[in-house]
Design a protein around this motif. Structure first.
Motif, mmCIF file in Angstrom:
data_model
loop_
_atom_site.group_PDB
_atom_site.id
_atom_site.type_symbol
_atom_site.label_atom_id
_atom_site.label_comp_id
_atom_site.label_asym_id
_atom_site.label_seq_id
_atom_site.Cartn_x
_atom_site.Cartn_y
_atom_site.Cartn_z
ATOM 1 N N PRO A 23 17.400 -16.700 -1.049
ATOM 2 C CA PRO A 23 16.847 -17.784 -1.868
ATOM 3 C C PRO A 23 17.095 -17.553 -3.356
ATOM 4 O O PRO A 23 17.231 -16.415 -3.817
ATOM 5 C CB PRO A 23 15.346 -17.740 -1.544
ATOM 6 N N MET A 24 17.125 -18.658 -4.106
ATOM 7 C CA MET A 24 17.411 -18.592 -5.536
ATOM 8 C C MET A 24 16.477 -17.666 -6.290
ATOM 9 O O MET A 24 16.902 -16.920 -7.181
ATOM 10 C CB MET A 24 17.345 -20.003 -6.144
ATOM 11 N N THR A 71 28.703 -17.706 -17.918
ATOM 12 C CA THR A 71 27.948 -17.171 -16.786
ATOM 13 C C THR A 71 27.935 -18.149 -15.623
ATOM 14 O O THR A 71 28.141 -17.769 -14.463
ATOM 15 C CB THR A 71 26.497 -16.858 -17.218
ATOM 16 N N PHE A 72 27.703 -19.425 -15.929
ATOM 17 C CA PHE A 72 27.624 -20.430 -14.869
ATOM 18 C C PHE A 72 28.967 -20.605 -14.172
ATOM 19 O O PHE A 72 29.045 -20.620 -12.928
ATOM 20 C CB PHE A 72 27.153 -21.768 -15.453
ATOM 21 N N LEU A 73 30.047 -20.739 -14.948
ATOM 22 C CA LEU A 73 31.352 -20.975 -14.337
ATOM 23 C C LEU A 73 31.790 -19.802 -13.463
ATOM 24 O O LEU A 73 32.217 -19.983 -12.313
ATOM 25 C CB LEU A 73 32.398 -21.245 -15.423
ATOM 26 N N ILE A 74 31.676 -18.583 -14.001
ATOM 27 C CA ILE A 74 32.081 -17.426 -13.206
ATOM 28 C C ILE A 74 31.123 -17.226 -12.036
ATOM 29 O O ILE A 74 31.531 -16.823 -10.941
ATOM 30 C CB ILE A 74 32.141 -16.162 -14.088
ATOM 31 N N GLY A 75 29.844 -17.542 -12.269
ATOM 32 C CA GLY A 75 28.863 -17.440 -11.191
ATOM 33 C C GLY A 75 29.171 -18.375 -10.039
ATOM 34 O O GLY A 75 28.993 -18.026 -8.867
ATOM 35 N N ILE A 76 29.626 -19.589 -10.360
ATOM 36 C CA ILE A 76 30.008 -20.547 -9.335
ATOM 37 C C ILE A 76 31.173 -20.005 -8.496
ATOM 38 O O ILE A 76 31.187 -20.108 -7.258
ATOM 39 C CB ILE A 76 30.403 -21.904 -9.964
ATOM 40 N N ALA A 77 32.158 -19.420 -9.177
ATOM 41 C CA ALA A 77 33.300 -18.841 -8.454
ATOM 42 C C ALA A 77 32.837 -17.726 -7.525
ATOM 43 O O ALA A 77 33.283 -17.632 -6.372
ATOM 44 C CB ALA A 77 34.343 -18.315 -9.445
ATOM 45 N N GLY A 78 31.930 -16.882 -8.012
ATOM 46 C CA GLY A 78 31.415 -15.803 -7.186
ATOM 47 C C GLY A 78 30.647 -16.315 -5.987
ATOM 48 O O GLY A 78 30.768 -15.789 -4.874
ATOM 49 N N MET A 79 29.823 -17.362 -6.193
ATOM 50 C CA MET A 79 29.054 -17.952 -5.100
ATOM 51 C C MET A 79 29.979 -18.566 -4.052
ATOM 52 O O MET A 79 29.813 -18.353 -2.846
ATOM 53 C CB MET A 79 28.112 -19.022 -5.668
ATOM 54 N N ARG A 80 30.969 -19.311 -4.532
ATOM 55 C CA ARG A 80 31.858 -20.021 -3.608
ATOM 56 C C ARG A 80 32.671 -19.048 -2.756
ATOM 57 O O ARG A 80 32.852 -19.252 -1.558
ATOM 58 C CB ARG A 80 32.788 -20.932 -4.406
ATOM 59 N N GLU A 81 33.163 -17.980 -3.386
ATOM 60 C CA GLU A 81 34.027 -17.038 -2.668
ATOM 61 C C GLU A 81 33.253 -15.881 -2.040
ATOM 62 O O GLU A 81 33.794 -15.171 -1.191
ATOM 63 C CB GLU A 81 35.102 -16.479 -3.609
ATOM 64 N N THR A 222 25.602 -13.571 -7.970
ATOM 65 C CA THR A 222 25.653 -14.941 -7.447
ATOM 66 C C THR A 222 26.437 -15.057 -6.145
ATOM 67 O O THR A 222 26.377 -16.097 -5.487
ATOM 68 C CB THR A 222 26.257 -15.914 -8.480
ATOM 69 N N ARG A 223 27.149 -14.031 -5.753
ATOM 70 C CA ARG A 223 27.812 -14.068 -4.442
ATOM 71 C C ARG A 223 26.784 -14.154 -3.325
ATOM 72 O O ARG A 223 27.111 -14.506 -2.191
ATOM 73 C CB ARG A 223 28.719 -12.850 -4.262
ATOM 74 N N TYR A 224 25.529 -13.846 -3.642
ATOM 75 C CA TYR A 224 24.445 -13.971 -2.665
ATOM 76 C C TYR A 224 23.755 -15.336 -2.734
ATOM 77 O O TYR A 224 22.845 -15.595 -1.965
ATOM 78 C CB TYR A 224 23.409 -12.875 -2.884
ATOM 79 N N CYS A 225 24.149 -16.199 -3.688
ATOM 80 C CA CYS A 225 23.533 -17.520 -3.806
ATOM 81 C C CYS A 225 24.013 -18.446 -2.692
ATOM 82 O O CYS A 225 25.123 -18.308 -2.179
ATOM 83 C CB CYS A 225 23.877 -18.152 -5.164
ATOM 84 N N LYS A 229 23.581 -25.188 -7.202
ATOM 85 C CA LYS A 229 22.295 -25.436 -7.852
ATOM 86 C C LYS A 229 21.538 -24.123 -8.060
ATOM 87 O O LYS A 229 20.920 -23.903 -9.102
ATOM 88 C CB LYS A 229 21.452 -26.393 -7.004
ATOM 89 N N ASP A 230 21.601 -23.234 -7.084
ATOM 90 C CA ASP A 230 20.950 -21.925 -7.214
ATOM 91 C C ASP A 230 21.573 -21.120 -8.356
ATOM 92 O O ASP A 230 20.879 -20.426 -9.104
ATOM 93 C CB ASP A 230 21.072 -21.140 -5.907
ATOM 94 N N VAL A 231 22.902 -21.216 -8.486
ATOM 95 C CA VAL A 231 23.594 -20.522 -9.579
ATOM 96 C C VAL A 231 23.129 -21.065 -10.925
ATOM 97 O O VAL A 231 22.832 -20.311 -11.858
ATOM 98 C CB VAL A 231 25.125 -20.670 -9.441
ATOM 99 N N LEU A 232 23.052 -22.404 -11.034
ATOM 100 C CA LEU A 232 22.653 -23.028 -12.298
ATOM 101 C C LEU A 232 21.272 -22.564 -12.730
ATOM 102 O O LEU A 232 21.093 -22.104 -13.859
ATOM 103 C CB LEU A 232 22.677 -24.554 -12.157
ATOM 104 N N TRP A 233 20.289 -22.680 -11.844
ATOM 105 C CA TRP A 233 18.923 -22.366 -12.251
ATOM 106 C C TRP A 233 18.703 -20.870 -12.462
ATOM 107 O O TRP A 233 17.997 -20.475 -13.393
ATOM 108 C CB TRP A 233 17.927 -22.912 -11.221
ATOM 109 N N SER A 234 19.306 -20.050 -11.637
ATOM 110 C CA SER A 234 19.112 -18.604 -11.812
ATOM 111 C C SER A 234 19.750 -18.100 -13.099
ATOM 112 O O SER A 234 19.226 -17.197 -13.757
ATOM 113 C CB SER A 234 19.664 -17.831 -10.612
#
Length: 441
Positions: A23-24, A71-81, A222-225, A229-234
């Protein structure tokens, strides 16, 4: 995560599977713990000592905007992959061997942070004992103490964090209460900087530099997100609380006690118990420093030599090196260290963002392998354009004083990389050799 005790080892060279996502709020708590640390308090005090409140607020905001976007952009990449930064860089511009260089840069930066914060921990212990141990012995004991926690007991470290982080916030709150008993808020906001002046560009670079390494390492968390949306708020909540909240509280306290020495500030605003709590909070952030440094070095050894070295042993070596640095006085170079990080690390993020979101050079192989829950079977060995863009971005930020150097270095590297790939680049799979096919090791 799947229990915090497994964070140091789980999925270090593989994707995080969907069933292991959390969870976020679990990610948010860890990120808030990283921001609400002694290093952030040191930074805010340094700003307050050299700037007025409103100038410090503007510097914090500028640095914060830069941090959150990256942080958000790289976090999104980490979450997605589902990949850590050290693994993700293999498919975001740097290639297998280029990513090993990133691992070394991350290791150097986080070992430096470990040394800086251990210096404060050691200094606080020595002061608490009336100077009986002396700084070298105190810093040695505190450094080895934190190292032992990470090597031998991550569960113990999690327990320590649950005590240290709330304790830190309570000590800061108590300090604010005491400050406002003797000073009015309007008085502190209007007061002049007590120390030598800091320029806005230098201060904003310090703010960005203070957690730019953390921003680049965002995929490690964020690879655990579970979602964007979880990446954005965290990321957003933690940056606002840490970069703006803690910074400006420390600015007011520095104005109140006319000092940038965090131990002095803690003593004068919340007493010995508060000082001890604030200093002890270094344990929480220094475990992340040790983990990231050991992960970067392990990735380097894996990429270059094809060997998976015991992470506990690497952690022990890294902890000893960081402890030695603190004994030798790395704290004395704290501001210079932040400014250097502020132009050294951002180019990495600029290249990763351009490659992943704009050029999308490896997106096809990433998406295909993601469906299988595996790593791509191929990757390029090294991308000279990325290394050149990294170097040019660094020199742009380091040599030119106009604007904010952190932003200059990041934007320059991104532009140079984009143009360089358009002019000289090719699809990553066009440069493969047989030795590059095993991209995981």
């Amino acid at each position: 995560m799947a229990g915090h005790s497994k964070m140091a080892d789980d999925f270090s060279l593989t994707r995080v599977p969907k069933e292991a996502r959390v969870p976020m709020w679990e990610i948010l708590v860890i990120r808030i713990g990283a921001f609400t640390s002694l290093s952030q308090f040191i930074l805010g005090a340094a700003l307050g000592y050299g700037m007025t409140f409103w100038d410090a607020a503007l510097a914090s905001l500028l640095g914060c905007i830069l941090l959150e976007v990256i942080t958000f952009l790289i976090g999104i990449a980490g979450m997605r992959e589902g990949l850590s930064t050290s693994m993700l860089t293999r498919w975001t511009g740097f290639g297998k061997y280029g990513s090993s260089m990133i691992g070394l840069v991350i290791a150097v930066a986080t070992i430096g942070w470990f040394g800086v914060q251990n210096s404060i921990f050691g200094q606080g212990l020595n002061d608490a004992l009336g100077g009986a141990l002396g700084f070298p012995l105190s810093a040695t004991l505190t450094g080895l103490f934190v190292t032992a926690i990470v090597v031998f007991g991550f569960k113990w470290l999690g327990l320590t964090a649950k005590i240290a982080v709330p304790g830190f916030l309570l000590a800061v709150a108590y300090g604010i209460y005491n400050v406002f008993e003797n000073h009015s808020l309007s008085e502190l906001i209007a007061s002049a900087a007590p120390g030598p002046a800091l320029t806005l560009g230098t201060a904003a670079t310090m703010v960005a530099g203070s957690f730019m390494v953390g921003a680049v390492l965002t995929p490690d968390m964020t690879r655990y997100c579970r979602s964007g949306k979880d990446v954005l708020w965290s990321t957003l909540i933690s940056v606002v609380i840490g970069e703006i909240g803690i910074n400006l509280i420390a600015v007011l306290m520095a104005h109140a006690v006319q000092s940038s020495d965090v131990v002095t500030i803690a003593l004068q605003t919340s007493g010995w118990l508060g000082a001890a709590t604030v200093v002890f909070a270094t344990v929480k952030i220094n475990d992340i420093n040790l983990y990231s440094a050991s992960l970067g070095i392990t990735n380097f050894i894996d990429s270059i030599f094809g060997k998976n070295v015991n992470r506990g042993f690497i952690t022990l070596v890294v902890g000893v090196v960081g402890t030695v640095l603190s004994v030798l006085g790395i704290l004395d170079q704290f501001v210079n260290f932040l400014i250097f990080l502020g132009v050294w690390v951002p180019p990495i993020a600029g290249i990763m963002v351009v490659d992943y979101f704009i050029l999308k050079r490896s997106r096809a192989v990433l998406e295909e392998s993601r469906k299988r829950g595996a790593l791509p079977d191929t990757c390029e060995s090294m991308n000279p354009v990325a290394l050149a863009a990294w170097a040019l971005g660094f020199f742009t930020g380091y040599l030119f004083d106009w604007g904010i150097p952190s932003i200059n270095s990041l934007v320059a590297s991104g532009i140079v990389y984009y143009l360089g790939m358009k002019l000289f680049g090719s699809a990553p799979d066009a440069k493969l050799t047989k030795s590059d096919l095993n991209c995981a090791g």
